[in-house]
Design an enzyme around this catalytic site. Structure first.
Site, PDB file in Angstrom:
ATOM      1  N   LYS A   1      30.446 -11.883  27.770  1.00  0.00           N
ATOM      2  CA  LYS A   1      30.910 -11.029  26.920  1.00  0.00           C
ATOM      3  C   LYS A   1      30.649 -12.038  25.044  1.00  0.00           C
ATOM      4  O   LYS A   1      30.683 -11.099  24.024  1.00  0.00           O
ATOM      5  CB  LYS A   1      32.904 -10.347  26.505  1.00  0.00           C
TER       6      LYS A   1
ATOM      7  N   ARG B   1      30.200 -23.326  35.466  1.00  0.00           N
ATOM      8  CA  ARG B   1      29.965 -23.419  33.596  1.00  0.00           C
ATOM      9  C   ARG B   1      29.924 -24.946  33.427  1.00  0.00           C
ATOM     10  O   ARG B   1      29.025 -25.993  32.465  1.00  0.00           O
ATOM     11  CB  ARG B   1      31.181 -23.234  33.156  1.00  0.00           C
TER      12      ARG B   1
ATOM     13  N   ARG C   1      42.730  -7.460  27.706  1.00  0.00           N
ATOM     14  CA  ARG C   1      42.820  -7.634  28.764  1.00  0.00           C
ATOM     15  C   ARG C   1      43.870  -6.718  30.273  1.00  0.00           C
ATOM     16  O   ARG C   1      44.168  -7.133  31.244  1.00  0.00           O
ATOM     17  CB  ARG C   1      43.184  -8.897  29.084  1.00  0.00           C
TER      18      ARG C   1
ATOM     19  N   ARG D   1      41.346 -16.703  38.268  1.00  0.00           N
ATOM     20  CA  ARG D   1      40.297 -15.879  36.866  1.00  0.00           C
ATOM     21  C   ARG D   1      40.090 -14.704  37.295  1.00  0.00           C
ATOM     22  O   ARG D   1      40.205 -13.802  36.886  1.00  0.00           O
ATOM     23  CB  ARG D   1      39.914 -16.575  35.822  1.00  0.00           C
TER      24      ARG D   1
ATOM     25  N   ARG E   1      35.428 -27.262  30.833  1.00  0.00           N
ATOM     26  CA  ARG E   1      36.338 -27.051  30.399  1.00  0.00           C
ATOM     27  C   ARG E   1      37.175 -26.950  31.526  1.00  0.00           C
ATOM     28  O   ARG E   1      37.118 -26.481  32.978  1.00  0.00           O
ATOM     29  CB  ARG E   1      36.040 -24.811  30.070  1.00  0.00           C
TER      30      ARG E   1
HETATM   31  P1  ADP Z   1      36.713 -15.954  30.140  1.00  0.00           P
HETATM   32  O1  ADP Z   1      36.105 -16.955  30.084  1.00  0.00           O
HETATM   33  O2  ADP Z   1      36.989 -15.638  30.724  1.00  0.00           O
HETATM   34  O3  ADP Z   1      36.453 -14.258  28.624  1.00  0.00           O
HETATM   35  P2  ADP Z   1      38.421 -16.367  27.414  1.00  0.00           P
HETATM   36  O4  ADP Z   1      37.739 -17.337  26.935  1.00  0.00           O
HETATM   37  O5  ADP Z   1      38.408 -15.380  26.861  1.00  0.00           O
HETATM   38  O6  ADP Z   1      38.468 -16.285  29.129  1.00  0.00           O
HETATM   39  O7  ADP Z   1      40.100 -16.623  27.123  1.00  0.00           O
HETATM   40  C1  ADP Z   1      40.812 -17.605  28.769  1.00  0.00           C
HETATM   41  C2  ADP Z   1      41.655 -18.014  28.754  1.00  0.00           C
HETATM   42  O8  ADP Z   1      42.558 -17.636  27.572  1.00  0.00           O
HETATM   43  C3  ADP Z   1      42.331 -16.551  30.006  1.00  0.00           C
HETATM   44  O9  ADP Z   1      41.615 -16.960  31.262  1.00  0.00           O
HETATM   45  C4  ADP Z   1      43.983 -16.547  29.304  1.00  0.00           C
HETATM   46  O10 ADP Z   1      44.324 -17.134  29.980  1.00  0.00           O
HETATM   47  C5  ADP Z   1      44.307 -16.724  28.144  1.00  0.00           C
HETATM   48  N1  ADP Z   1      44.003 -15.472  27.916  1.00  0.00           N
HETATM   49  C6  ADP Z   1      42.555 -14.731  27.127  1.00  0.00           C
HETATM   50  N2  ADP Z   1      42.600 -13.684  26.496  1.00  0.00           N
HETATM   51  C7  ADP Z   1      44.012 -13.157  26.748  1.00  0.00           C
HETATM   52  C8  ADP Z   1      44.207 -11.620  26.371  1.00  0.00           C
HETATM   53  N3  ADP Z   1      44.241 -11.049  26.076  1.00  0.00           N
HETATM   54  N4  ADP Z   1      45.316 -11.975  27.142  1.00  0.00           N
HETATM   55  C9  ADP Z   1      45.847 -12.537  27.999  1.00  0.00           C
HETATM   56  N5  ADP Z   1      45.617 -13.775  28.014  1.00  0.00           N
HETATM   57  C10 ADP Z   1      44.096 -13.935  27.676  1.00  0.00           C
END
Ligand code: ADP
Length: 197
Positions: free
Chosen positions: A15, A130, A90, A150, A139
Site C-alpha cells: 500500500k 522485511r 482499519r 498483525r 522495524r
Molecule cells: P503496515 O506495515 O501494516 O502497512 P502501518 O505502517 O500502516 O502498517 O502501521 C503500523 C502500525 O501503526 C499498526 O500495526 C498499528 O499499530 C498502527 N496503526 C496504523 N494505522 C492505524 C489505524 N488506522 N488504526 C489503528 N492503528 C493504526
C-alpha cells in the site's frame, strides 16, 4: 474535484509504495497513519508515548485517537483537493466515522477504495522478511510473531471493510501480486474506468 482515495489491503500488500506513487500522480498528499504514528514515536511526543507499546505489539491504536490524528491531518490546506489514505480506515468504527469526517473537512466522502489483494502466505513472507532489507534497519514490529499478530488483527478488524465498501459500491479490487509497475498500471486502469463511468 476533491477526492479521497483509500488504499486497503493486508500488511505487506504494498500500500505504501502505491500510495506514494499515486499521490505524486494525483497531486495530493499521501496520508499514511503508520508513518504519522512512527514519526510521533520517534519524536517522543505525547501521542508517540501513548502508541509506542501498541504498535510494537502489532495491535491497533484506539479508534478515537486515530480519528483525532486523521481529522487534524485532513484539515490541513494541502489536503483541500483530496488525499491518498494509506492504512486508514482499519476498523469498522474508523470506516463509519470517515465519511462524516470527510464532509466536515470539505472532502465529499470516500471516493474510491482500492483493495490490494495479496495471498496470506505471500504477505507473511513479506512482512516477516522485511527486516532483512535496507541494511538491517529492523522495524520493531516486523519480527515473525508480531507479523502473525498483525495478520490476525488484519483478518479480524480490517478484512471486513472489503465487504463494507463493496456494499457501498466504491470498492475496486486490485491484484497485488506482480511488479510495482504492473500493480501501478492496474490501479491506474481502475481509476480511469472510474472516471469514465
Ligand atoms: P503496515 O506495515 O501494516 O502497512 P502501518 O505502517 O500502516 O502498517 O502501521 C503500523 C502500525 O501503526 C499498526 O500495526 C498499528 O499499530 C498502527 N496503526 C496504523 N494505522 C492505524 C489505524 N488506522 N488504526 C489503528 N492503528 C493504526
Amino acid at each position: 474535484m476533491s477526492r479521497l482515495i483509500v488504499l486497503l489491503g493486508p500488511p505487506g500488500a504494498g500500500k505504501g509504495t502505491q500510495a506514494v506513487r499515486l499521490a505524486a500522480k494525483c497531486g495530493v498528499p499521501q496520508v499514511s497513519t503508520g508513518d504519522m504514528l512512527r514519526q510521533a514515536v520517534a519524536a517522543d511526543t505525547p501521542l508517540g508515548k501513548r502508541v509506542q507499546g501498541i504498535m510494537e505489539a502489532g495491535d491497533l491504536v484506539p479508534d478515537e485517537l486515530m480519528l483525532e490524528v486523521v481529522e487534524e491531518r485532513l484539515s490541513q490546506p494541502d489536503c483541500a483537493d483530496g488525499a491518498i489514505l494509506d492504512g486508514y480506515p482499519r476498523t469498522r468504527g474508523q470506516a463509519e466515522t470517515l465519511d462524516p469526517l470527510a464532509k466536515r473537512v470539505g472532502l465529499g466522502g470516500v471516493g474510491v477504495v482500492l483493495n490490494l489483494e495479496v495471498p496470506e502466505e505471500e504477505v507473511l513472507r513479506r512482512i516477516s522478511g522485511r527486516r532483512k532489507e535496507g541494511g538491517g534497519g529492523e522495524r520493531a514490529d516486523d519480527r515473525t510473531d508480531i507479523a502473525k499478530e498483525r495478520l490476525r488483527v488484519y483478518r479480524a478488524e480490517t478484512a471486513p471493510l472489503v465487504d463494507y465498501y463493496r456494499k457501498r459500491g466504491v470498492l475496486r479490487n486490485i491484484d497485488g501480486v506482480g511488479s510495482v509497475d504492473e500493480i501501478a498500471a492496474r490501479i491506474d486502469a481502475a481509476l480511469q474506468a472510474e472516471e469514465a463511468a
